[in-house]
Design a protein around this motif. Sequence first.
Motif, PDB file in Angstrom:
ATOM      1  N   VAL A 226       0.884  -1.312   0.026  1.00  0.00           N
ATOM      2  CA  VAL A 226       0.093   0.079  -0.233  1.00  0.00           C
ATOM      3  C   VAL A 226       0.651   1.310  -0.022  1.00  0.00           C
ATOM      4  N   PRO A 227       0.400   2.277  -0.600  1.00  0.00           N
ATOM      5  CA  PRO A 227       1.238   3.618  -0.669  1.00  0.00           C
ATOM      6  C   PRO A 227       1.314   4.334   0.555  1.00  0.00           C
ATOM      7  N   ALA A 228       0.434   4.462   1.545  1.00  0.00           N
ATOM      8  CA  ALA A 228       0.586   5.131   2.661  1.00  0.00           C
ATOM      9  C   ALA A 228       0.774   4.286   3.713  1.00  0.00           C
ATOM     10  N   ALA A 229       1.012   4.627   4.928  1.00  0.00           N
ATOM     11  CA  ALA A 229       1.290   3.807   6.309  1.00  0.00           C
ATOM     12  C   ALA A 229       0.343   3.099   6.528  1.00  0.00           C
ATOM     13  N   VAL A 230       0.569   1.886   7.047  1.00  0.00           N
ATOM     14  CA  VAL A 230      -0.525   0.743   7.129  1.00  0.00           C
ATOM     15  C   VAL A 230      -1.116   1.112   8.737  1.00  0.00           C
ATOM     16  N   ASP A 231      -2.270   0.828   8.627  1.00  0.00           N
ATOM     17  CA  ASP A 231      -3.061   1.282  10.084  1.00  0.00           C
ATOM     18  C   ASP A 231      -3.720  -0.327  10.457  1.00  0.00           C
ATOM     19  N   GLU A 232      -4.050   0.008  11.781  1.00  0.00           N
ATOM     20  CA  GLU A 232      -4.805  -1.296  12.112  1.00  0.00           C
ATOM     21  C   GLU A 232      -6.005  -1.670  11.451  1.00  0.00           C
ATOM     22  N   THR A 233      -6.797  -0.726  11.037  1.00  0.00           N
ATOM     23  CA  THR A 233      -7.958  -0.961  10.375  1.00  0.00           C
ATOM     24  C   THR A 233      -8.162  -1.788   8.982  1.00  0.00           C
ATOM     25  N   GLN A 234      -6.542  -1.289   8.533  1.00  0.00           N
ATOM     26  CA  GLN A 234      -6.385  -2.335   7.360  1.00  0.00           C
ATOM     27  C   GLN A 234      -6.023  -3.433   7.454  1.00  0.00           C
ATOM     28  N   GLU A 235      -4.988  -3.717   8.206  1.00  0.00           N
ATOM     29  CA  GLU A 235      -4.631  -5.094   8.913  1.00  0.00           C
ATOM     30  C   GLU A 235      -5.876  -6.083   8.952  1.00  0.00           C
ATOM     31  N   GLU A 236      -6.805  -5.454   9.833  1.00  0.00           N
ATOM     32  CA  GLU A 236      -8.270  -6.114  10.318  1.00  0.00           C
ATOM     33  C   GLU A 236      -9.085  -6.304   8.980  1.00  0.00           C
ATOM     34  N   ALA A 237      -9.097  -5.500   7.915  1.00  0.00           N
ATOM     35  CA  ALA A 237      -9.782  -5.512   6.666  1.00  0.00           C
ATOM     36  C   ALA A 237      -9.200  -6.824   6.051  1.00  0.00           C
ATOM     37  N   LEU A 238      -7.989  -6.856   5.916  1.00  0.00           N
ATOM     38  CA  LEU A 238      -7.359  -7.837   5.181  1.00  0.00           C
ATOM     39  C   LEU A 238      -7.856  -9.431   5.910  1.00  0.00           C
ATOM     40  N   ARG A 239      -7.643  -9.273   7.236  1.00  0.00           N
ATOM     41  CA  ARG A 239      -8.067 -10.675   7.944  1.00  0.00           C
ATOM     42  C   ARG A 239      -9.578 -11.097   7.554  1.00  0.00           C
ATOM     43  N   GLN A 240     -10.446 -10.003   7.742  1.00  0.00           N
ATOM     44  CA  GLN A 240     -11.910 -10.035   7.570  1.00  0.00           C
ATOM     45  C   GLN A 240     -11.854 -10.911   6.317  1.00  0.00           C
ATOM     46  N   GLY A 241     -11.353 -10.263   5.176  1.00  0.00           N
ATOM     47  CA  GLY A 241     -11.654 -10.756   3.901  1.00  0.00           C
ATOM     48  C   GLY A 241     -11.314 -12.376   3.898  1.00  0.00           C
ATOM     49  N   ARG A 242     -10.278 -12.535   4.587  1.00  0.00           N
ATOM     50  CA  ARG A 242      -9.798 -13.932   4.525  1.00  0.00           C
ATOM     51  C   ARG A 242     -10.671 -14.935   5.247  1.00  0.00           C
ATOM     52  N   ALA A 243     -11.339 -14.274   6.368  1.00  0.00           N
ATOM     53  CA  ALA A 243     -11.988 -15.154   6.998  1.00  0.00           C
ATOM     54  C   ALA A 243     -13.437 -15.628   6.408  1.00  0.00           C
ATOM     55  N   ILE A 244     -13.835 -14.499   5.725  1.00  0.00           N
ATOM     56  CA  ILE A 244     -15.129 -14.702   4.850  1.00  0.00           C
ATOM     57  C   ILE A 244     -14.849 -15.619   3.897  1.00  0.00           C
ATOM     58  N   ALA A 245     -13.711 -15.741   3.205  1.00  0.00           N
ATOM     59  CA  ALA A 245     -13.192 -16.692   2.129  1.00  0.00           C
ATOM     60  C   ALA A 245     -13.146 -18.077   2.495  1.00  0.00           C
ATOM     61  N   GLU A 246     -12.692 -18.171   3.964  1.00  0.00           N
ATOM     62  CA  GLU A 246     -12.631 -19.536   4.504  1.00  0.00           C
ATOM     63  C   GLU A 246     -14.036 -19.959   4.854  1.00  0.00           C
ATOM     64  N   GLY A 247     -14.912 -19.043   5.192  1.00  0.00           N
ATOM     65  CA  GLY A 247     -16.466 -19.484   5.619  1.00  0.00           C
ATOM     66  C   GLY A 247     -17.099 -19.953   4.316  1.00  0.00           C
ATOM     67  N   MET A 248     -16.713 -19.137   3.154  1.00  0.00           N
ATOM     68  CA  MET A 248     -17.092 -19.419   1.800  1.00  0.00           C
ATOM     69  C   MET A 248     -16.753 -20.784   1.514  1.00  0.00           C
ATOM     70  N   ALA A 249     -15.345 -21.202   1.433  1.00  0.00           N
ATOM     71  CA  ALA A 249     -14.968 -22.417   1.068  1.00  0.00           C
ATOM     72  C   ALA A 249     -15.552 -23.629   1.818  1.00  0.00           C
ATOM     73  N   LEU A 250     -15.997 -23.461   3.088  1.00  0.00           N
ATOM     74  CA  LEU A 250     -16.704 -24.366   3.994  1.00  0.00           C
ATOM     75  C   LEU A 250     -18.068 -24.612   3.308  1.00  0.00           C
ATOM     76  N   ALA A 251     -18.742 -23.429   3.069  1.00  0.00           N
ATOM     77  CA  ALA A 251     -20.055 -23.506   2.406  1.00  0.00           C
ATOM     78  C   ALA A 251     -19.960 -24.130   1.182  1.00  0.00           C
ATOM     79  N   LYS A 252     -18.983 -23.938   0.326  1.00  0.00           N
ATOM     80  CA  LYS A 252     -18.900 -24.574  -1.069  1.00  0.00           C
ATOM     81  C   LYS A 252     -18.627 -26.007  -0.804  1.00  0.00           C
ATOM     82  N   ASP A 253     -17.848 -26.379   0.058  1.00  0.00           N
ATOM     83  CA  ASP A 253     -17.510 -27.798   0.179  1.00  0.00           C
ATOM     84  C   ASP A 253     -18.809 -28.567   0.495  1.00  0.00           C
ATOM     85  N   LEU A 254     -19.567 -28.106   1.515  1.00  0.00           N
ATOM     86  CA  LEU A 254     -20.800 -28.707   1.763  1.00  0.00           C
ATOM     87  C   LEU A 254     -21.880 -28.642   0.665  1.00  0.00           C
TER      88      LEU A 254
END
Length: 509
Positions: free
Chosen positions: A163-191
């Motif tokens: 990212v161009p500007a300094a990294v802040d906590e909300t950006q780190e959190e956004a990244l983790r959220q996106g990944r958690a959602i994808a992992e939830g989707m992977a479980l839903a897709k598997d089922l």
Amino acid sequence: MEFTIKTASPERFRTGLLILGAFVGAPLPATSRAVDEASQGRLSRLVSDGELGDKAGATVLLHGLAGVAADRVLLVSFGKADSFGDKSWRDAFAAIGKALTTTVAKDAAIALDEAEIPPGRDAVWALRQASRIVADGAYLFEPASAEKKHKKKRGPNKVAFIVPAAVDETQEEALRQGRAIAEGMALAKDLGNLGANVCTPAHLADTARGLGRQYKFEVEILARDDMEKLGMGAFLAVARGARQEPRFIVMHYHGGKPGKGKGGKAKSPPVALVGKGITFDAGGISLKPGAEMDEMKYDMCGGASVIGLFKAIAAMALPLDVIGIVPAAENMPGGNASRPGDVVRSLSGQTIEILNTDAEGRLILCDALTYAERFKPACVIDIATLTGACIVALGKIPSGLFANDDELAEALTQCGIDAGDRVWRLPLWEEYQDLLKSNFADMANIGGRNGGAITAAAFLSRFASAYKWAHLDIAGTAWLSGEAKGSTGRPLPLLAEFLLARAAARKHY
Ligand code: BES
Ligand code: MN
Ligand code: ZN
């Protein structure tokens, strides 16, 4: 796939694959320009020669650029600069996700430039969406029978977002959220993708129980006799034709802090989510035709999205209380199956004449909606592959939305746009109720040929008058047919967005 976020100069960043963006009809974004300058104008020449496609998502791969630390550079088109928006941005990131699944690079970095964020969006939005799209792009269904040696690895282990500007906590959190959602989707897709011989009501219940154990939330499973005692006559009418035993799954996630009500203990009411869990829909005695009947293994995708969502919200430690309810059963013909003409009594006390046993989703959902009343929910959202008519009406782009509350409908519509998982509202007018008249019960379970998605929702609305309620008909959006046959994980992105927005709004109280 692990995500990190870094502030760095892209041309000096050591990585197997550096991913950069470019527009058609506009100068290179600053981040890409830095790499262009380091490589004596290779990128800008490529764009001005028209070598990079006009369409968002077109890519060109370059090896060993002089003056650039990365082994390879992937230039991705964000489409025409003057029509740049959410859609071209998503197309570009879908292409990035795809490219990451085929690269031999051991690690990769995606350089995000301010200019590459669509109008009206910000870096936090972009990071949450991008990490979800990229992680979801790496999804691969691996049946349990696949031998270890056949398991293909998809993509690099490490992906950095520069990212161009300094990294802040909300950006780190956004990244983790996106990944958690994808992992939830992977479980839903598997089922969804599992055959109904494996993904039975008991399997759904075991999956929910396993999640509860892993993430420490409570899971209650009701069996047939529990449901008989409660009086869930509509649900049990569907389950009786099958050898597979039904399950009624209730998940309790407590992420909300106790409120500061007068007694000091007042809790804020939970959001309740109800997902249709028909593990196979043969139609029952009103048997379906044979063509594409295999796709009826996807008839539990509403339930799977609720179970996948619980994985995501638990991983994100969402600060809200959420109840997930999944009525799970098979709809089969059999000697003990319900017949057209049978009259049953629902948990609500209202009686139903079953005129078509293939309209079973509403029969299991109506008892689940009544059950949800006991949680005094702030709102209830049900998610169901409910009608073929919804696909006829809307195609496979948006899910159908119905609601008895405008504010809830608007919130879901907006979250669908934000998450790229859209819905379109259809009417729930009083006039449609007349189509459900029965001579022998309070209502029939079908409303004739016309407006099938609406009469199904009108039926459900009779069981949802005690609270704010929305119904999502995901028959067209939960899976793809044909060559790309498979579960989509929708509408999990929408539901996650809705809960995250609600949690964010509550922080201000
Ligand atoms: N699960 C189906 C709906 C469905 C059909 C989803 C095709 C996706 C693709 C549902 O249980 C069903 O059979 N609905 C009937 C209702 C009708 C009998 C009133 C339908 O849509 O035909
Ligand atoms: Mn059916
Ligand atoms: Zn069904």
